[in-house]
Design a protein around this motif. Structure first.
Motif, mmCIF file in Angstrom:
data_model
loop_
_atom_site.group_PDB
_atom_site.id
_atom_site.type_symbol
_atom_site.label_atom_id
_atom_site.label_comp_id
_atom_site.label_asym_id
_atom_site.label_seq_id
_atom_site.Cartn_x
_atom_site.Cartn_y
_atom_site.Cartn_z
ATOM 1 N N GLN A 25 -8.272 -4.922 1.187
ATOM 2 C CA GLN A 25 -7.150 -5.541 0.477
ATOM 3 C C GLN A 25 -6.005 -5.885 1.430
ATOM 4 O O GLN A 25 -5.388 -6.951 1.323
ATOM 5 C CB GLN A 25 -6.662 -4.609 -0.628
ATOM 6 C CG GLN A 25 -7.619 -4.508 -1.808
ATOM 7 C CD GLN A 25 -7.271 -3.356 -2.735
ATOM 8 O OE1 GLN A 25 -6.704 -2.343 -2.317
ATOM 9 N NE2 GLN A 25 -7.616 -3.493 -4.000
ATOM 10 N N GLU A 26 -5.741 -4.994 2.372
ATOM 11 C CA GLU A 26 -4.669 -5.245 3.340
ATOM 12 C C GLU A 26 -5.064 -6.330 4.336
ATOM 13 O O GLU A 26 -4.219 -7.117 4.779
ATOM 14 C CB GLU A 26 -4.315 -3.953 4.068
ATOM 15 C CG GLU A 26 -3.624 -2.926 3.191
ATOM 16 C CD GLU A 26 -2.330 -3.445 2.588
ATOM 17 O OE1 GLU A 26 -1.517 -4.036 3.340
ATOM 18 O OE2 GLU A 26 -2.142 -3.276 1.365
ATOM 19 N N ARG A 28 -6.662 -8.958 3.731
ATOM 20 C CA ARG A 28 -6.404 -10.266 3.120
ATOM 21 C C ARG A 28 -5.014 -10.776 3.499
ATOM 22 O O ARG A 28 -4.793 -11.984 3.600
ATOM 23 C CB ARG A 28 -6.485 -10.159 1.595
ATOM 24 C CG ARG A 28 -7.851 -9.808 1.050
ATOM 25 C CD ARG A 28 -7.781 -9.662 -0.458
ATOM 26 N NE ARG A 28 -8.997 -9.067 -0.996
ATOM 27 C CZ ARG A 28 -9.162 -8.739 -2.271
ATOM 28 N NH1 ARG A 28 -8.172 -8.941 -3.132
ATOM 29 N NH2 ARG A 28 -10.294 -8.203 -2.681
ATOM 30 N N LYS A 29 -4.087 -9.852 3.687
ATOM 31 C CA LYS A 29 -2.702 -10.222 3.969
ATOM 32 C C LYS A 29 -2.476 -10.577 5.435
ATOM 33 O O LYS A 29 -1.555 -11.343 5.756
ATOM 34 C CB LYS A 29 -1.765 -9.076 3.587
ATOM 35 C CG LYS A 29 -1.872 -8.638 2.134
ATOM 36 C CD LYS A 29 -1.015 -7.394 1.893
ATOM 37 C CE LYS A 29 -1.198 -6.853 0.494
ATOM 38 N NZ LYS A 29 -0.413 -5.590 0.284
ATOM 39 N N LYS A 32 -5.222 -14.363 9.641
ATOM 40 C CA LYS A 32 -4.679 -15.714 9.665
ATOM 41 C C LYS A 32 -4.900 -16.304 11.055
ATOM 42 O O LYS A 32 -5.226 -15.578 12.012
ATOM 43 C CB LYS A 32 -3.186 -15.690 9.337
ATOM 44 C CG LYS A 32 -2.353 -14.839 10.278
ATOM 45 C CD LYS A 32 -0.903 -14.761 9.819
ATOM 46 C CE LYS A 32 -0.085 -13.860 10.747
ATOM 47 N NZ LYS A 32 1.319 -13.754 10.286
#
Length: 261
Positions: A25-26, A28-29, A32
């Motif tokens: 979940q983390e 995903r943040k 990039k």
């Protein structure tokens, strides 16, 4: 030998799975363009250890890292690298195993880096759906072939992708890799019958092109597609119960509501 887990053991594995789910979940943040895959490794290891777990891949058959991080045409088992910088449009797969006080969990996930092409997004969507089609077959009384048959039909016959055969799911607990092997291909109605208390991974690897893969002769680990096509993977740990398949590595309680203990 296949071990059947008690309710207490399943609850412990779910706690272990919560660590992996939280890590994903983390990620995903933070995933990039411009991020190195080594930064993902550092984040993943720190997350696992700061939540009381042990990154169980470290030391497994000589592997040195908490995660495997495979990009684009790399299918699985690639090393995290300081000099591999993610670019807009890349497809990255992150896999790890957590040991929490003897309870194991294992989960891989695919991530779009920035804005991916429609073709890459479709590959990810099909692979994710294939995982859940397989999970739906993980019912008491079904056979392993039921899982593999539905995944292979969906991936290859319905969508025209390559369904990797050289790497399969597996039992998990009390160690990382246990019996039985869980192929993502097979014949419905064939294979080992599923019993309550079994815990397995279902982890289809799906290629845009052919299903054939090869392992690097240089590092002995990195698996790539033979034809250079890109690959996606999703993986959950699933418990076989009398109430249906239960996901022990869920990242989304709302999406997975019917699959939770």
């Amino acid at each position: 030998m296949i071990t059947l887990k008690s309710d207490r053991e399943l609850a412990a594995m779910e706690k272990s799975g919560e660590i992996i789910a939280g890590m994903h979940q983390e990620l995903r943040k933070i995933i990039k363009p411009g991020l190195s895959t080594w930064a993902i490794e550092e984040f993943g290891r720190n997350y696992i250890e700061s939540h009381g777990g042990r990154a169980a891949q470290i030391g497994f058959e000589g592997f040195k890292y908490a995660t495997t991080i495979s990009v684009n045409n790399e299918v699985a088992h690639a090393f995290p690298r300081k000099n591999l910088i993610l670019k807009d449009g890349d497809l990255v797969k992150v896999d790890t195993v957590v040991d929490l006080d003897g309870a194991y969990s294992d989960s891989a996930w695919s991530y779009a880096v920035g804005n991916v092409s429609p073709e890459v997004q479709r590959l990810m969507d099909v692979t994710h759906e294939a995982l859940y089609l397989g999970i739906d077959q993980a019912q008491v009384g079904n056979r392993l072939g039921d899982i593999g048959a539905v995944i292979n039909d969906f991936v290859e016959n319905q969508n025209g992708y390559g369904n990797v055969r050289d790497y399969v799911g597996h039992g998990i607990g009390p160690t990382m890799h246990e019996e039985p092997s869980v192929p993502h291909y097979g014949v419905a109605g064939r294979g080992l019958r599923l019993k309550p208390g079994m815990t397995i991974t279902i982890e289809p690897m799906v290629n845009m092109g052919g299903y054939e893969v090869e392992t690097s002769t240089e590092d002995g680990w990195t698996v790539t597609t033979v034809d250079g096509s890109w690959s996606a993977q999703y993986e959950h740990v699933v418990a076989i119960t009398n109430d249906g398949p239960k996901i022990l590595t869920s990242q989304d309680p709302e999406f997975d509501a019917k699959y939770l203990l």
